[in-house]
Scaffold this motif. Structure first.
Motif, PDB file in Angstrom:
ATOM      1  N   GLN A  85      -8.506  19.796  -5.822  1.00  0.00           N
ATOM      2  CA  GLN A  85      -7.517  20.696  -5.233  1.00  0.00           C
ATOM      3  C   GLN A  85      -8.000  21.261  -3.897  1.00  0.00           C
ATOM      4  OE1 GLN A  85      -4.396  20.937  -6.331  1.00  0.00           O
ATOM      5  NE2 GLN A  85      -5.087  19.399  -7.817  1.00  0.00           N
ATOM      6  N   ALA A  86      -9.293  21.556  -3.794  1.00  0.00           N
ATOM      7  CA  ALA A  86      -9.837  22.038  -2.522  1.00  0.00           C
ATOM      8  C   ALA A  86      -9.727  20.963  -1.447  1.00  0.00           C
ATOM      9  CB  ALA A  86     -11.295  22.461  -2.702  1.00  0.00           C
ATOM     10  N   SER A  87      -9.956  19.707  -1.835  1.00  0.00           N
ATOM     11  CA  SER A  87      -9.860  18.596  -0.887  1.00  0.00           C
ATOM     12  C   SER A  87      -8.427  18.417  -0.403  1.00  0.00           C
ATOM     13  CB  SER A  87     -10.360  17.304  -1.545  1.00  0.00           C
ATOM     14  OG  SER A  87     -11.717  17.420  -1.929  1.00  0.00           O
ATOM     15  N   ILE A  88      -7.481  18.494  -1.327  1.00  0.00           N
ATOM     16  CA  ILE A  88      -6.069  18.354  -0.960  1.00  0.00           C
ATOM     17  C   ILE A  88      -5.648  19.501  -0.042  1.00  0.00           C
ATOM     18  CG2 ILE A  88      -3.711  18.401  -1.867  1.00  0.00           C
ATOM     19  CD1 ILE A  88      -4.840  16.980  -4.382  1.00  0.00           C
ATOM     20  N   HIS A  89      -6.062  20.723  -0.390  1.00  0.00           N
ATOM     21  CA  HIS A  89      -5.707  21.889   0.431  1.00  0.00           C
ATOM     22  C   HIS A  89      -6.279  21.755   1.840  1.00  0.00           C
ATOM     23  CE1 HIS A  89      -4.929  26.036   1.584  1.00  0.00           C
ATOM     24  NE2 HIS A  89      -6.196  26.128   1.957  1.00  0.00           N
ATOM     25  N   HIS A  90      -7.550  21.370   1.934  1.00  0.00           N
ATOM     26  CA  HIS A  90      -8.164  21.216   3.258  1.00  0.00           C
ATOM     27  C   HIS A  90      -7.444  20.134   4.060  1.00  0.00           C
ATOM     28  CE1 HIS A  90     -11.262  21.070   6.366  1.00  0.00           C
ATOM     29  NE2 HIS A  90     -11.151  19.746   6.290  1.00  0.00           N
ATOM     30  N   GLY A  91      -7.123  19.031   3.401  1.00  0.00           N
ATOM     31  CA  GLY A  91      -6.437  17.950   4.097  1.00  0.00           C
ATOM     32  C   GLY A  91      -5.077  18.368   4.617  1.00  0.00           C
ATOM     33  N   ASN A  92      -4.307  19.058   3.789  1.00  0.00           N
ATOM     34  CA  ASN A  92      -2.969  19.482   4.218  1.00  0.00           C
ATOM     35  C   ASN A  92      -3.045  20.475   5.373  1.00  0.00           C
ATOM     36  OD1 ASN A  92      -1.725  17.870   2.310  1.00  0.00           O
ATOM     37  ND2 ASN A  92      -1.544  19.502   0.796  1.00  0.00           N
ATOM     38  N   LYS A  93      -3.978  21.411   5.279  1.00  0.00           N
ATOM     39  CA  LYS A  93      -4.148  22.402   6.346  1.00  0.00           C
ATOM     40  C   LYS A  93      -4.553  21.719   7.653  1.00  0.00           C
ATOM     41  CE  LYS A  93      -8.071  24.309   6.701  1.00  0.00           C
ATOM     42  NZ  LYS A  93      -9.339  25.055   6.505  1.00  0.00           N
ATOM     43  N   VAL A 101       0.862  -1.184   0.000  1.00  0.00           N
ATOM     44  CA  VAL A 101       0.000   0.000   0.000  1.00  0.00           C
ATOM     45  C   VAL A 101       0.898   1.234   0.000  1.00  0.00           C
ATOM     46  CG1 VAL A 101      -1.859   1.229   1.186  1.00  0.00           C
ATOM     47  CG2 VAL A 101      -1.750  -1.277   1.286  1.00  0.00           C
ATOM     48  N   ASN A 102       0.720   2.107  -0.980  1.00  0.00           N
ATOM     49  CA  ASN A 102       1.549   3.310  -1.104  1.00  0.00           C
ATOM     50  C   ASN A 102       0.723   4.466  -1.667  1.00  0.00           C
ATOM     51  OD1 ASN A 102       3.997   4.886  -1.135  1.00  0.00           O
ATOM     52  ND2 ASN A 102       4.029   4.622  -3.355  1.00  0.00           N
ATOM     53  N   PRO A 103       0.543   5.549  -0.884  1.00  0.00           N
ATOM     54  CA  PRO A 103       0.933   5.767   0.502  1.00  0.00           C
ATOM     55  C   PRO A 103       0.288   4.738   1.438  1.00  0.00           C
ATOM     56  CG  PRO A 103       0.361   7.853  -0.528  1.00  0.00           C
ATOM     57  CD  PRO A 103      -0.070   6.768  -1.472  1.00  0.00           C
ATOM     58  N   THR A 104       0.944   4.519   2.566  1.00  0.00           N
ATOM     59  CA  THR A 104       0.557   3.412   3.427  1.00  0.00           C
ATOM     60  C   THR A 104      -0.677   3.733   4.263  1.00  0.00           C
ATOM     61  OG1 THR A 104       2.006   4.180   5.200  1.00  0.00           O
ATOM     62  CG2 THR A 104       2.936   2.615   3.630  1.00  0.00           C
ATOM     63  N   ASN A 105      -1.352   2.687   4.644  1.00  0.00           N
ATOM     64  CA  ASN A 105      -2.465   2.744   5.585  1.00  0.00           C
ATOM     65  C   ASN A 105      -2.240   1.604   6.581  1.00  0.00           C
ATOM     66  OD1 ASN A 105      -4.915   2.960   6.900  1.00  0.00           O
ATOM     67  ND2 ASN A 105      -6.145   2.173   5.207  1.00  0.00           N
ATOM     68  N   PRO A 106      -2.032   1.900   7.864  1.00  0.00           N
ATOM     69  CA  PRO A 106      -2.442   3.103   8.589  1.00  0.00           C
ATOM     70  C   PRO A 106      -1.354   4.129   8.890  1.00  0.00           C
ATOM     71  CG  PRO A 106      -1.970   1.388  10.169  1.00  0.00           C
ATOM     72  CD  PRO A 106      -1.704   0.790   8.802  1.00  0.00           C
ATOM     73  N   THR A 107      -0.100   3.904   8.489  1.00  0.00           N
ATOM     74  CA  THR A 107       0.950   4.803   8.975  1.00  0.00           C
ATOM     75  C   THR A 107       1.035   6.108   8.183  1.00  0.00           C
ATOM     76  OG1 THR A 107       2.681   3.749   7.628  1.00  0.00           O
ATOM     77  CG2 THR A 107       2.298   2.862   9.848  1.00  0.00           C
ATOM     78  N   ALA A 164      -0.594  12.448  -1.785  1.00  0.00           N
ATOM     79  CA  ALA A 164       0.830  12.464  -1.441  1.00  0.00           C
ATOM     80  C   ALA A 164       1.471  13.781  -1.861  1.00  0.00           C
ATOM     81  CB  ALA A 164       1.543  11.297  -2.112  1.00  0.00           C
ATOM     82  N   ASP A 165       2.430  14.237  -1.067  1.00  0.00           N
ATOM     83  CA  ASP A 165       3.146  15.457  -1.424  1.00  0.00           C
ATOM     84  C   ASP A 165       3.854  15.267  -2.765  1.00  0.00           C
ATOM     85  OD1 ASP A 165       2.334  16.468   0.975  1.00  0.00           O
ATOM     86  OD2 ASP A 165       4.293  16.354   1.954  1.00  0.00           O
ATOM     87  N   PRO A 166       3.793  16.257  -3.648  1.00  0.00           N
ATOM     88  CA  PRO A 166       4.456  16.138  -4.957  1.00  0.00           C
ATOM     89  C   PRO A 166       5.942  15.813  -4.803  1.00  0.00           C
ATOM     90  CG  PRO A 166       3.025  18.066  -4.900  1.00  0.00           C
ATOM     91  CD  PRO A 166       3.077  17.538  -3.499  1.00  0.00           C
ATOM     92  N   GLY A 167       6.393  14.816  -5.541  1.00  0.00           N
ATOM     93  CA  GLY A 167       7.797  14.439  -5.516  1.00  0.00           C
ATOM     94  C   GLY A 167       8.183  13.462  -4.433  1.00  0.00           C
TER      95      GLY A 167
END
Length: 394
Positions: free
Chosen positions: A304-312, A189-195, A227-230
């Protein structure tokens, strides 16, 4: 945009089922046992999109609802073609009607198989590639749907669990070292779940280059869009070149369509055919779900709104958990894995009785001292922190 509480108050049963399915049953149980109304619960246990469903998807759902009396297309061609465009995959149309109506287990010459959620495809993989005389390899802890199905249908198959490394990442060198002549497949799993961590490109390439071709590699990329770009790469391009590599994707996370059950696999056609033979019946797809998923792919503003909200929200979560004296793990997903160093089971149950749902590391992954907390709406997070601080005494 509606927040989650107003959405739950105003939504019809049908709209609710788009956003959340089994969660509603747990909420109803909480209502019956605690008296807490469903709209007042705080559900941070399933990594749902706190912004709800893609508006374009919901419009497509409404527009296609008058076709609900019809059977869906068992090849889901419209969504298939859209996914090929989205991932820049080669697509061949079905010009000969005889080819289109060919026996379903020879369903396609294209490298995409659509299923009723990734759960159906993971179950199909367990049935197709499971072997009572062999073993399979996965990280520990990990998402355990495939493991449950293997245990049920192939109880004689050995489950080799490779602990994540000290950075909570998939330990690729150890996975390769555990591979032997009896290994049938590797599940990653990548990105992993649950870590919530990612596997670097160099490690992914080492895995697919050094794994024998007779060992199937299944990579679950449910959270890749977050996932963060890069930080990592999707293996979809590699799946077109390798005879043993499958990539699974879902519309349940960033697109907000968990209740519609749309997932897909990309990879070599012979492997997809094996999966398709083990899906239900003729594999007819939900017509309105296919329309909604196709529209969701075009809703870049919502993504993009979902990603922004999640990161914040994750940034605040990680700071709050650190302030409590706990250790949050940097996350590339829609949740945070946090080390509390405590036995959390009683606290998680107390939170549940208050209508707050999170995942206990001990109960779900045999990892005492850890919690997994999903990203929620601003309102849900504010109420979560208040309950969490009271129950945990921080």
């Amino acid at each position: 945009m509606l927040n989650r509480r107003s959405f739950l108050r105003s939504a019809s049963a049908g709209a609710l089922s788009v956003y959340m399915g089994q969660e509603l049953m747990a909420m109803e149980h909480a209502r019956q046992t605690t008296g807490i109304a469903i709209e007042d619960t705080i559900w941070l246990a399933s990594n749902l999109n706190p912004l709800g469903a893609s508006p374009k998807a919901m419009q497509a759902l409404s527009d296609s609802s008058n076709q609900a009396y019809r059977y869906g297309d068992h090849k889901a061609l419209a969504l298939q073609e859209k996914l090929h465009q989205h991932h820049n995959l080669p697509f061949q149309s079905y010009e000969d009607p005889k080819q289109y109506f060919a026996k379903y287990d020879a369903f396609t010459h294209n490298p995409v198989l659509i299923g009723n959620g990734c759960t159906q495809l993971l179950n199909a993989a367990a049935m197709a590639f499971g072997d009572n005389g062999g073993n399979y390899i996965e990280s520990f802890p990990t998402y355990n749907q495939l493991g449950r199905t293997i245990t049920e249908h192939h109880p004689g198959m050995k489950r080799t669990q490779v602990p994540v490394n000290d950075q909570y990442q998939n330990n690729i060198p150890a996975i390769l070292a555990a591979t032997n002549k009896n290994t049938r497949f590797i599940y990653l799993v990548n990105p992993t779940n649950p870590t919530g961590t990612v596997t670097a490109k160099a490690d992914l390439m080492r895995l697919i280059n050094e794994t024998p071709e007779n060992v199937i590699i299944i990579v679950d990329e449910a959270y890749m869009e977050l996932a963060d770009p890069g930080a990592t790469v999707s293996l979809i391009p590699e799946s077109l070149k390798r005879p043993n590599l499958l990539v699974f994707k879902t519309f349940s996370k960033v697109y907000g369509l968990a209740g519609l059950r749309v997932g897909y696999a990309i990879g070599p056609v012979p492997l997809l055919q094996q999966l398709n033979r083990r899906t239900d019946g003729m594999g007819f797809q939900n017509l309105v779900s296919m329309a909604a998923a196709s529209a969701a792919l075009d809703d870049n503003a919502f993504i993009q709104a979902s990603i922004h909200h999640g990161n914040k929200t994750k940034a605040v979560m990680q700071q709050r958990f650190s302030d409590y004296g706990f250790t949050p793990i940097p996350s590339h997903t829609s949740f945070v894995w946090v080390k509390t160093g405590r036995n959390n089971t009683a606290a998680v149950e107390t939170l549940r009785r208050r209508g707050v749902f999170i995942k206990d590391g001990q109960s779900y992954w045999q990892r005492p001292g850890y919690l997994r907390v999903s990203v929620g709406s601003d309102d849900d997070m504010a109420r979560f922190y208040r309950h969490f601080e009271e129950v945990m005494g921080v």
